[in-house]
Motif scaffolding. Structure first.
Motif, PDB file in Angstrom:
ATOM      1  N   ASP A  13      -6.884   5.869  -4.281  1.00  0.00           N
ATOM      2  CA  ASP A  13      -6.344   4.506  -4.265  1.00  0.00           C
ATOM      3  C   ASP A  13      -7.407   3.514  -4.747  1.00  0.00           C
ATOM      4  O   ASP A  13      -7.843   2.630  -4.010  1.00  0.00           O
ATOM      5  CB  ASP A  13      -5.860   4.153  -2.860  1.00  0.00           C
ATOM      6  N   THR A  17      -4.117  -0.313  -3.399  1.00  0.00           N
ATOM      7  CA  THR A  17      -2.690  -0.594  -3.250  1.00  0.00           C
ATOM      8  C   THR A  17      -2.259  -0.540  -1.797  1.00  0.00           C
ATOM      9  O   THR A  17      -1.462  -1.362  -1.336  1.00  0.00           O
ATOM     10  CB  THR A  17      -1.874   0.427  -4.074  1.00  0.00           C
ATOM     11  N   TYR A  18      -2.802   0.425  -1.055  1.00  0.00           N
ATOM     12  CA  TYR A  18      -2.411   0.618   0.344  1.00  0.00           C
ATOM     13  C   TYR A  18      -3.507   0.053   1.244  1.00  0.00           C
ATOM     14  O   TYR A  18      -4.121   0.750   2.054  1.00  0.00           O
ATOM     15  CB  TYR A  18      -2.145   2.102   0.602  1.00  0.00           C
ATOM     16  N   PRO A  65     -11.310   1.199   0.848  1.00  0.00           N
ATOM     17  CA  PRO A  65     -10.713   2.394   0.241  1.00  0.00           C
ATOM     18  C   PRO A  65     -11.710   3.495  -0.072  1.00  0.00           C
ATOM     19  O   PRO A  65     -11.330   4.651  -0.189  1.00  0.00           O
ATOM     20  CB  PRO A  65     -10.073   1.852  -1.043  1.00  0.00           C
ATOM     21  N   VAL A 173      -0.372   8.812   2.796  1.00  0.00           N
ATOM     22  CA  VAL A 173      -1.636   8.145   2.494  1.00  0.00           C
ATOM     23  C   VAL A 173      -2.640   8.496   3.582  1.00  0.00           C
ATOM     24  O   VAL A 173      -2.282   8.566   4.765  1.00  0.00           O
ATOM     25  CB  VAL A 173      -1.469   6.613   2.424  1.00  0.00           C
ATOM     26  N   ARG A 199      -6.594   8.344  -0.319  1.00  0.00           N
ATOM     27  CA  ARG A 199      -5.751   8.970  -1.340  1.00  0.00           C
ATOM     28  C   ARG A 199      -4.277   8.845  -0.945  1.00  0.00           C
ATOM     29  O   ARG A 199      -3.951   8.667   0.224  1.00  0.00           O
ATOM     30  CB  ARG A 199      -6.079  10.461  -1.488  1.00  0.00           C
ATOM     31  N   TYR A 200      -3.427   9.025  -1.953  1.00  0.00           N
ATOM     32  CA  TYR A 200      -1.989   9.059  -1.679  1.00  0.00           C
ATOM     33  C   TYR A 200      -1.338  10.145  -2.520  1.00  0.00           C
ATOM     34  O   TYR A 200      -1.845  10.537  -3.575  1.00  0.00           O
ATOM     35  CB  TYR A 200      -1.346   7.700  -1.954  1.00  0.00           C
TER      36      TYR A 200
END
Length: 287
Positions: A13, A17-18, A65, A173, A199-200
Motif C-alpha cells: 500500500d 490507500t488504507y 504504511p 489488508v 499490504r492488501y
C-alpha cells in the motif's frame, strides 16, 4: 489451525490507500508480538481477540504504511517496553509507557499511539467454532485524525451464502510479512520476517458459518490475489465498503490454503463493538 499471519501475494500500500489500517505491538506473558487492525472510530481500533487477550499493560499502534524493511530498521522503529532488555527476552511485566513511544522526531519517523486492549467477553480462545468471537479492540488514549472504517450492517454476509460465495471477492489488508522462496536451503515458499509493510489482496469465499467466513488463500488461485498469513491477525476484511471481519486463523505454515475471518457483522460481535464505540468502556474477557 493457528492464528493468522502475513498476506501472500498482494500489493504494498505505497499510496497509503488504507490509511485507517494499522499495526499494533503488544506484550503477552510469553513475549512481544504484532497484529493488524482497523480504526472504526477516532479512539477504537478493531483487531482480533487473540491479539488483545491477556495483553500486559498498554499496547502501541501505528498507522504508518511502512514500518521496517531491514533488521536494523525493525530494531529502531518497533518500540520495546522499558523493561524489555532486547531480542533475547522480548518480555515485559509492564507493557508500554509514554516514554517508550514518543512521537515522530523527524520526517518519515513513525508515529505511535498508546491504548488499552479489550477482548470480546465470549471469546472462546479457539475452542468453540460456534462461539468463536475472535474480536478485540484497543481503546486509544487519544483520538486519531484519520478516516474511520464503517462496520457492516448486522448479518450483511448472509446474502453471500453458497453458491454466490464462490464468486465473491473479499479485500484483506494487513502488516503480515510476505511468503516467498527462502534465500538458501530448500526453495519452498516460506513466511519471512521482513519487510514489515502494509499490504492488501483479494480472496474468494469458501465457506460461511454464523461466526466465521472462510476464504481461499492461495495466490495462484486465478479468481483472486492471495491470502493472509503470520502478522495479518486482526486485520480487516472489506466488502462493499464495509468492514465485514477481522483475520483470525490459517491452516498451513506456508499460508497458501484456507484462512478464517471472524465475522464482525454477527450481532453478538457487532453489538459489542457498538458498545465499545459508544462509551469506550466495554466489557472484556480479561475483567
Amino acid at each position: 489451525m493457528t492464528p493468522s499471519a502475513a498476506i501472500t501475494g498482494g500489493t504494498e500500500d505505497t499510496a497509503n490507500t488504507y490509511s485507517n489500517v494499522g499495526m499494533l505491538v503488544f506484550y503477552q506473558p510469553d513475549g512481544r508480538f504484532r497484529c493488524s487492525g482497523t480504526l472504526i472510530s477516532p479512539r477504537v481500533f478493531l483487531t482480533a481477540a487473540h491479539c488483545t487477550f491477556n495483553d500486559i499493560g498498554k499496547v502501541a499502534v501505528t498507522f504508518d504504511p511502512e514500518v521496517a524493511r531491514t533488521a536494523e530498521e525493525s530494531a529502531r522503529n518497533i518500540p520495546r517496553a522499558a523493561d524489555d532488555s532486547g531480542p533475547a527476552d522480548a518480555v515485559s511485566e509492564t507493557g508500554f509507557a509514554a516514554s517508550d513511544v514518543t512521537g515522530p522526531k523527524y520526517q518519515g519517523d513513525l508515529d505511535w499511539h498508546l491504548g488499552s486492549a479489550r477482548t470480546h467477553p465470549q471469546y472462546s480462545d479457539f475452542t468453540d467454532m460456534a462461539n468463536w468471537n475472535d474480536t478485540g479492540v484497543v481503546i486509544l488514549d487519544e483520538p486519531v485524525d484519520l478516516p474511520v472504517a464503517q462496520l457492516a450492517p448486522a448479518n450483511y454476509l448472509d446474502r453471500f451464502a453458497q453458491p454466490r460465495l464462490n464468486s465473491t471477492e473479499i479485500l484483506a489488508v494487513g502488516y503480515g510479512t510476505e511468503v516467498r522462496q527462502a534465500p538458501s536451503g530448500p526453495q519452498k515458499p516460506t513466511p519471512m520476517g521482513l519487510p514489515v509493510v502494509r499490504r492488501y489482496t483479494t480472496e474468494i469465499g469458501q465457506k460461511l458459518t454464523p461466526q466465521v467466513l472462510q476464504l481461499n488463500g492461495n495466490e495462484h488461485d486465478n479468481r483472486a490475489g492471495g491470502g493472509t498469513c503470520f502478522g495479518d491477525s486482526g486485520g480487516p476484511s472489506f466488502h462493499g465498503g464495509y468492514v465485514v471481519g477481522d483475520t483470525s486463523y490459517g491452516y498451513t505454515d506456508n499460508c497458501r490454503y484456507l484462512g478464517g475471518i471472524q465475522r464482525v457483522d454477527a450481532p453478538v460481535v457487532r453489538n459489542w463493538l457498538l458498545d465499545c464505540m459508544a462509551d469506550l468502556a466495554c466489557a472484556s474477557k480479561d475483567d
